[in-house]
Design an enzyme around this catalytic site. Structure first.
Site, PDB file in Angstrom:
ATOM      1  N   TYR A 185       0.824  -1.216   0.000  1.00  0.00           N
ATOM      2  CA  TYR A 185       0.000   0.000   0.000  1.00  0.00           C
ATOM      3  C   TYR A 185       0.855   1.261   0.000  1.00  0.00           C
ATOM      4  CZ  TYR A 185      -4.656  -2.018   0.981  1.00  0.00           C
ATOM      5  OH  TYR A 185      -5.852  -2.666   0.913  1.00  0.00           O
ATOM      6  N   LYS A 192       2.939 -15.322   2.506  1.00  0.00           N
ATOM      7  CA  LYS A 192       3.124 -16.058   1.246  1.00  0.00           C
ATOM      8  C   LYS A 192       4.617 -16.341   1.126  1.00  0.00           C
ATOM      9  CE  LYS A 192       1.596 -17.766  -2.677  1.00  0.00           C
ATOM     10  NZ  LYS A 192       0.661 -18.924  -2.772  1.00  0.00           N
ATOM     11  N   ASP A 206      -3.166 -18.293   0.651  1.00  0.00           N
ATOM     12  CA  ASP A 206      -4.183 -18.997  -0.143  1.00  0.00           C
ATOM     13  C   ASP A 206      -4.879 -20.064   0.697  1.00  0.00           C
ATOM     14  OD1 ASP A 206      -1.736 -20.332  -0.128  1.00  0.00           O
ATOM     15  OD2 ASP A 206      -1.776 -20.863  -2.258  1.00  0.00           O
ATOM     16  N   ASP A 243      -6.501  -6.937   4.319  1.00  0.00           N
ATOM     17  CA  ASP A 243      -7.624  -6.274   3.645  1.00  0.00           C
ATOM     18  C   ASP A 243      -8.521  -7.319   3.003  1.00  0.00           C
ATOM     19  OD1 ASP A 243      -9.157  -4.174   2.396  1.00  0.00           O
ATOM     20  OD2 ASP A 243      -8.093  -4.625   0.534  1.00  0.00           O
ATOM     21  N   ASP A 272     -12.596  -8.940   4.332  1.00  0.00           N
ATOM     22  CA  ASP A 272     -13.852  -8.912   3.565  1.00  0.00           C
ATOM     23  C   ASP A 272     -14.400 -10.338   3.470  1.00  0.00           C
ATOM     24  OD1 ASP A 272     -13.568  -6.134   3.001  1.00  0.00           O
ATOM     25  OD2 ASP A 272     -14.377  -6.416   0.977  1.00  0.00           O
TER      26      ASP A 272
HETATM   27  C1  IPM Z   1     -10.375  -1.087   4.075  1.00  0.00           C
HETATM   28  C2  IPM Z   1     -10.582  -0.478   2.722  1.00  0.00           C
HETATM   29  C3  IPM Z   1      -9.397   0.422   2.396  1.00  0.00           C
HETATM   30  C4  IPM Z   1      -8.141  -0.443   2.411  1.00  0.00           C
HETATM   31  C5  IPM Z   1      -9.507   1.202   1.069  1.00  0.00           C
HETATM   32  C6  IPM Z   1     -10.737   2.076   1.034  1.00  0.00           C
HETATM   33  C7  IPM Z   1      -8.279   2.007   0.780  1.00  0.00           C
HETATM   34  O1  IPM Z   1     -10.747  -1.480   1.776  1.00  0.00           O
HETATM   35  O2  IPM Z   1     -10.251  -0.333   5.060  1.00  0.00           O
HETATM   36  O3  IPM Z   1     -10.379  -2.312   4.182  1.00  0.00           O
HETATM   37  O4  IPM Z   1      -7.844  -1.118   1.427  1.00  0.00           O
HETATM   38  O5  IPM Z   1      -7.459  -0.449   3.447  1.00  0.00           O
HETATM   39 MG    MG Z   2     -10.971  -3.410   2.573  1.00  0.00          MG
END
Ligand code: IPM
Ligand code: MG
Length: 347
Positions: A135, A180, A213, A237, A241
Site C-alpha cells: 500500500y 506467502k 491462499d 484487507d 472482507d
Molecule cells: C479497508 C478499505 C481500504 C483499504 C480502502 C478504502 C483504501 O478497503 O479499510 O479495508 O484497502 O485499506
Molecule cells: Mg478493505
C-alpha cells in the site's frame, strides 16, 4: 469525525448518534468535530485530506470515519484519489495495528452463505498491519508497465506481532501468522521475525504459520479453528472482507486502528457502497461496533463499550434487519431505524 463519501456520512452519523446516547446515559460529554476527507474533500478543497482535517484528528482522542471513495473520483488517470486521504491519515496517525474482530451473532447464521454448523464457535480477530507493505511502497507507471513495491522493515513486523501476541494472550493464546513465504521475500522476513518475537516474548502462545491462499480456504472451511490472525496489509484487507461473510454481512464488521498512543482511528471495514448511497438503507452496525471499540481503546470506557456491543446484539436477536441482513420474509428497516433501535436498547 470524518464522514467521507457514499454511505460514509449515513453510517458515521449513526455512530455519533450512539455516542450521544452513551453520553446522556452515562453522564459524559464528547466534543465532536466534523471534518472533510476523501472525495468530498477533493470536491471542496482539491485535497483528499485537507490540513485542517488532519490537524483536528491529531488534536482529538479518537477519530471516527465513515468510508471514502466512489465512481466520481475513480478515473484511472486522476492525480488525487479519495483513498490516498485515508492512507495518509493512517500513516500520519501512525496507527499501524488494525484490529478486525469477527464475532457471530447466532440469529444471523441464516444470512451467512456458510453452513450454520461451521459457524459454531467462531470468534476470531484479525490483526492487520496497516501502514506498510504494498500500500505504501513506490509506484511506477509507463506506457506498457506498472509496478507497486512491497517493502517491510523488521521493526514494522516486530511491533505488529507484539500487538497480536498480547491480544492472543488475552484470548485463547493461539496465533496464526498469514503470509506467502513460498513466493515473497517480504513474507520470509515476516516469518523469521514472527518466530523470533513469539518464541522470545510470547512462549505461551501457540504459533502457526499459514500461506494466504490456504488461509482463504480455511476461513471458509473451518473458521472456528482461528483465534488471532496476524498478517500484512493487503492480505489483511482481502481476508477480512472474506471473513465478514461468516457474520452474514460486510456491514457488520468494525475496526480499530491503533498505534503507540491511545489515539485511534475507528471505521467499519466496508467501503462507501455508492450503489446504495443516499437510500438510507446502509447497515450502521459495523460503525456502531467501531464506536464501541473507540470507547474501549481510546477512552477507557469499558462498561459503555460493552453496553453498545450488547445493544447491537440484542437488537439483532430481537429481529431487526437492515437490507443486507435480511433473508426471505424478513422485515427490513432503515439505517436510522436500526440506529434508533440500538439507542432505545441502550436507554
Ligand atoms: C479497508 C478499505 C481500504 C483499504 C480502502 C478504502 C483504501 O478497503 O479499510 O479495508 O484497502 O485499506
Ligand atoms: Mg478493505
Amino acid at each position: 469525525m470524518l464522514p467521507g463519501d457514499g454511505i460514509g456520512p449515513e453510517v458515521a452519523h449513526a455512530g455519533t448518534a450512539v455516542l450521544q446516547q452513551v453520553a446522556s446515559k452515562y453522564g459524559h460529554k464528547f466534543r465532536i468535530e466534523e471534518k472533510l476527507i476523501g472525495g468530498a474533500a477533493i470536491d471542496l478543497t482539491g485535497s483528499s485530506l485537507p490540513p485542517d482535517s488532519l490537524a483536528s484528528c491529531k488534536e482529538s482522542d479518537a477519530v471516527l470515519l465513515g468510508a471514502v471513495g466512489g465512481p466520481k473520483w475513480s478515473d484511472p488517470n486522476a492525480t488525487v484519489r479519495p483513498e490516498q486521504g485515508l492512507l495518509q491519515l493512517r500513516a500520519e496517525l501512525e496507527v499501524y495495528a488494525n484490529l478486525r474482530p469477527v464475532q457471530i451473532i447466532d440469529a444471523l447464521s441464516g444470512a451467512s452463505p456458510i453452513r450454520p454448523e461451521r459457524l459454531q464457535g467462531v470468534d476470531l480477530l484479525v490483526v492487520r498491519e496497516l501502514t506498510g507493505g504494498i500500500y505504501f511502497g513506490d509506484k511506477t507507471r509507463d506506457e506498457t508497465s506498472a509496478s507497486d513495491l512491497c517493502v517491510y522493515h523488521t521493526f514494522e513486523i516486530e511491533r505488529i506481532v507484539r500487538v497480536a501476541g498480547k491480544l492472543a494472550q488475552q484470548r485463547d493464546s493461539k496465533l496464526c501468522s498469514v503470509d506467502k513465504a513460498n513466493v515473497l521475500e517480504t513474507s520470509r522476513l515476516w516469518r523469521d521475525v514472527t518466530n523470533k518475537i513469539m518464541r522470545s516474548e510470547f512462549p505461551d502462545v501457540a504459533l502457526e504459520h499459514m500461506l494466504v491462499d490456504a488461509a482463504a480456504m480455511h476461513l471458509i472451511n473451518r473458521p472456528a479453528d482461528f483465534d488471532v490472525i496476524v498478517t500484512e496489509n493487503m492480505f489483511g484487507d482481502i481476508l477480512t472482507d472474506e471473513a465478514s461473510m461468516l457474520t452474514g454481512s460486510l456491514g457488520m464488521l468494525p475496526s480499530a486502528s491503533i498505534g503507540a498512543s491511545k489515539r485511534g482511528l475507528y471505521e467499519p471495514i466496508h467501503g462507501s457502497a455508492p450503489d446504495i448511497q443516499g437510500q438510507g438503507i446502509a447497515n450502521p452496525c459495523g460503525t456502531i461496533a467501531s464506536v464501541a471499540m473507540l470507547l474501549r481503546h481510546s477512552l477507557d470506557l469499558y462498561e459503555e463499550a460493552a453496553a453498545v456491543e450488547s445493544a447491537i446484539r440484542d437488537v439483532i436477536e430481537s429481529g431487526a434487519r437492515t437490507a443486507d441482513l435480511a433473508v426471505a420474509g424478513d422485515a427490513v428497516i432503515s439505517t436510522v431505524d436500526m440506529t434508533e433501535a440500538i439507542n432505545r436498547q441502550l436507554r
